[in-house]
Write a protein that holds these residues in place. Structure first.
Motif, PDB file in Angstrom:
ATOM      1  N   LYS A 141     -11.342 -36.488 -25.759  1.00 25.72           N
ATOM      2  CA  LYS A 141     -12.141 -35.717 -25.312  1.00 25.72           C
ATOM      3  C   LYS A 141     -12.885 -35.605 -25.273  1.00 25.72           C
ATOM      4  O   LYS A 141     -14.391 -35.553 -24.648  1.00 25.72           O
ATOM      5  CB  LYS A 141     -11.262 -34.165 -25.666  1.00 25.72           C
ATOM      6  N   LYS A 163     -19.925 -38.115 -21.879  1.00 19.87           N
ATOM      7  CA  LYS A 163     -21.293 -37.646 -20.549  1.00 19.87           C
ATOM      8  C   LYS A 163     -22.341 -37.206 -21.618  1.00 19.87           C
ATOM      9  O   LYS A 163     -23.996 -37.251 -20.136  1.00 19.87           O
ATOM     10  CB  LYS A 163     -20.268 -36.585 -20.048  1.00 19.87           C
ATOM     11  N   ASP A 210     -23.145 -30.751 -15.458  1.00 19.21           N
ATOM     12  CA  ASP A 210     -22.133 -29.762 -14.832  1.00 19.21           C
ATOM     13  C   ASP A 210     -20.877 -30.867 -15.545  1.00 19.21           C
ATOM     14  O   ASP A 210     -20.008 -30.587 -15.422  1.00 19.21           O
ATOM     15  CB  ASP A 210     -22.235 -29.838 -13.482  1.00 19.21           C
ATOM     16  N   GLY A 211     -20.924 -32.075 -14.858  1.00 21.56           N
ATOM     17  CA  GLY A 211     -19.900 -33.046 -15.433  1.00 21.56           C
ATOM     18  C   GLY A 211     -19.474 -32.810 -16.484  1.00 21.56           C
ATOM     19  O   GLY A 211     -18.533 -32.375 -17.972  1.00 21.56           O
ATOM     20  N   GLU A 221     -17.695 -29.135 -17.942  1.00 23.54           N
ATOM     21  CA  GLU A 221     -16.580 -29.037 -17.576  1.00 23.54           C
ATOM     22  C   GLU A 221     -15.406 -29.828 -18.978  1.00 23.54           C
ATOM     23  O   GLU A 221     -15.032 -29.734 -19.203  1.00 23.54           O
ATOM     24  CB  GLU A 221     -16.146 -29.732 -16.188  1.00 23.54           C
ATOM     25  N   GLU A 262     -15.710 -27.997 -21.867  1.00 26.86           N
ATOM     26  CA  GLU A 262     -15.037 -26.986 -21.540  1.00 26.86           C
ATOM     27  C   GLU A 262     -13.647 -27.529 -21.788  1.00 26.86           C
ATOM     28  O   GLU A 262     -12.866 -26.907 -22.662  1.00 26.86           O
ATOM     29  CB  GLU A 262     -15.393 -26.246 -20.335  1.00 26.86           C
ATOM     30  N   ASP A 263     -13.321 -28.611 -21.222  1.00 26.36           N
ATOM     31  CA  ASP A 263     -11.976 -29.037 -21.524  1.00 26.36           C
ATOM     32  C   ASP A 263     -11.941 -29.220 -23.486  1.00 26.36           C
ATOM     33  O   ASP A 263     -10.517 -29.271 -23.717  1.00 26.36           O
ATOM     34  CB  ASP A 263     -11.386 -30.861 -21.108  1.00 26.36           C
TER      35      ASP A 263
END
Length: 137
Positions: free
Chosen positions: A12, A19, A91-92, A95, A98-99
């Motif tokens: 992660k 990203k 946005d990616g 996300e 958050e993960d």
């Protein structure tokens, strides 16, 4: 179990870093496009001053200025396209963050649960030691 959660956290984190790199690269591209368009604006103004003609429809309008206008418009269109890609990349990134936080929270809860179980085992051992000492007296 620990190695699995640690591997998942590393994965992660790698995804978040990737990203971030994508977002930074797109931001840099947008800035470059806008900078080049600004430079072309300056060159167009210099050409207008040099020729004394700023009307694009004028028959004697500079071909250099026409070409620079077209290139500037293309650069600005490209910058706008990249801005939409930037929003998707941001946005990616959000996300992916958050993960990562979810996985880290799950790992933290697992560590807390293991620590509590260890405390229970230690307390049971102390209780047993206390019972043995009390039964000897």
């Amino acid at each position: 179990m620990k190695s699995r959660s640690e591997s998942l956290i590393r994965l992660k984190k790698f995804q978040v870093d990737e990203k971030r790199r994508q977002v930074a690269q797109i931001e840099m591209m947008v800035a470059d496009f806008e900078r080049m368009a600004s430079e072309l604006d300056q060159q167009i103004e210099i050409e207008h001053t040099k020729t004394g003609i700023s009307d694009v429809a004028h028959f004697a309008y500079s071909t250099f200025a026409k070409a620079a206008l077209t290139r500037r418009d293309n650069l600005l269109n490209s910058a706008n396209d990249m801005k939409s890609k930037l929003e998707v990349a941001q946005d990616g990134l959000a996300e992916a963050l958050e993960d990562l936080k979810k996985v880290e929270l799950l790992d933290q809860r697992e560590h807390q649960r293991e620590a509590q179980e260890q405390l229970k085992v230690e307390q049971a051992e102390y209780d047993e030691i206390g019972r043995l000492r009390f039964s000897r007296q």
